[in-house]
Design an enzyme around this catalytic site. Structure first.
Site, short mmCIF file in Angstrom:
data_model
loop_
_atom_site.label_atom_id
_atom_site.label_comp_id
_atom_site.label_asym_id
_atom_site.label_seq_id
_atom_site.Cartn_x
_atom_site.Cartn_y
_atom_site.Cartn_z
N LYS A 11 9.89 2.95 6.20
CA LYS A 11 8.71 3.43 7.17
C LYS A 11 8.35 2.30 8.27
CE LYS A 11 6.93 7.49 4.65
NZ LYS A 11 5.89 8.07 3.92
N TYR A 51 8.41 16.50 8.70
CA TYR A 51 7.96 17.03 7.60
C TYR A 51 6.74 18.33 8.18
CZ TYR A 51 7.28 11.99 5.85
OH TYR A 51 7.68 11.06 5.36
N GLU A 128 17.73 17.11 4.15
CA GLU A 128 16.98 16.00 4.87
C GLU A 128 18.00 14.39 5.46
OE1 GLU A 128 13.32 15.59 3.04
OE2 GLU A 128 14.24 13.96 2.63
P1 ATP Z 1 6.87 11.91 0.85
O1 ATP Z 1 7.22 12.85 1.05
O2 ATP Z 1 6.96 10.40 2.40
O3 ATP Z 1 8.18 10.31 0.12
P2 ATP Z 1 5.57 11.63 -0.77
O4 ATP Z 1 5.90 13.10 -0.85
O5 ATP Z 1 5.17 10.55 -1.79
O6 ATP Z 1 5.65 10.82 0.80
P3 ATP Z 1 3.96 13.89 0.89
O7 ATP Z 1 2.79 14.64 -0.22
O8 ATP Z 1 4.77 14.52 0.77
O9 ATP Z 1 4.09 12.19 -0.03
O10 ATP Z 1 3.41 13.69 1.77
C1 ATP Z 1 4.04 13.36 3.26
C2 ATP Z 1 3.31 11.73 3.93
O11 ATP Z 1 2.47 11.91 3.93
C3 ATP Z 1 3.22 10.63 2.55
O12 ATP Z 1 4.03 9.63 1.99
C4 ATP Z 1 2.28 9.85 3.53
O13 ATP Z 1 2.48 9.02 4.59
C5 ATP Z 1 1.41 10.80 4.52
N1 ATP Z 1 0.09 11.28 3.70
C6 ATP Z 1 -0.25 12.07 2.56
N2 ATP Z 1 -0.84 12.25 2.06
C7 ATP Z 1 -2.39 11.52 3.18
C8 ATP Z 1 -3.24 11.32 2.95
N3 ATP Z 1 -3.85 12.37 2.32
N4 ATP Z 1 -4.02 11.44 4.53
C9 ATP Z 1 -3.35 10.89 5.25
N5 ATP Z 1 -1.66 10.03 4.44
C10 ATP Z 1 -1.42 11.24 3.52
#
Ligand code: ATP
Ligand code: MG
Length: 140
Positions: A11, A51, A128
């Protein structure tokens, strides 16, 4: 468990700090092979689509803005049980909860600026990968 592929993004917070090589080292030392890799500037459309599952979450706008704020490195990783293995190597979404030695524990700034993405299922990995790579780009 057979050889599998997963999709990874280094990122903008990590590319800004020149951590591409350091993160790739953790990936390779975990036994995952980088079989495709490209540095890109994500468009707003690409980030929104990528996303989309989070469209209703309060952080969606911030997330799209962050993912388009600088270069990212999109990657295809290959290895035994690659999807689950890479989730382990990345560590928890919130770096404060990430285990020692994981990429997010080592390098993430915050829950939002958390250095890497990894697919959360083989089905999502396939979708993806298809968003960013053609089959000819992937040299296994
Ligand atoms: P990714 O999908 O990026 O691999 P992840 O699967 O661990 O991460 P997700 O729940 O899918 O987590 O969230 C996607 C992304 O959104 C996170 O990686 C982070 O960058 C962002 N994100 C998630 N929760 C929060 C939050 N509470 N505040 C700000 N950004 C968040
Ligand atoms: Mg996710």
């Amino acid at each position: 468990m057979a050889i599998q592929r997963t999709f990874s993004i280094i990122k903008p917070d990590a590319t800004a700090r020149n951590l591409t090589g350091a993160i790739n080292k953790v990936i390779e030392e975990a036994g995952l092979r980088i079989v495709a890799q490209r540095r890109i500037l994500m468009t707003e459309g690409q980030a929104k689509r990528f996303y989309e599952v989070h469209a209703e979450r309060p952080f969606y706008g911030e997330l799209v803005e962050f993912m388009t704020s600088g270069p990212v490195v999109v990657q295809v990783l290959e290895g035994e049980d690659a999807v689950a293995k890479y989730r382990e190597v990345m560590g928890a979404t919130n770096p404060e909860e990430a285990a020692d030695g994981t990429i997010r524990k080592l390098y993430a700034n915050s829950i939002g600026e958390n250095s890497v993405h990894g697919s959360d299922s083989p089905e999502n990995a396939e979708m993806e990968i298809r968003q960013f790579f053609s089959q000819a780009d992937i040299i296994g």
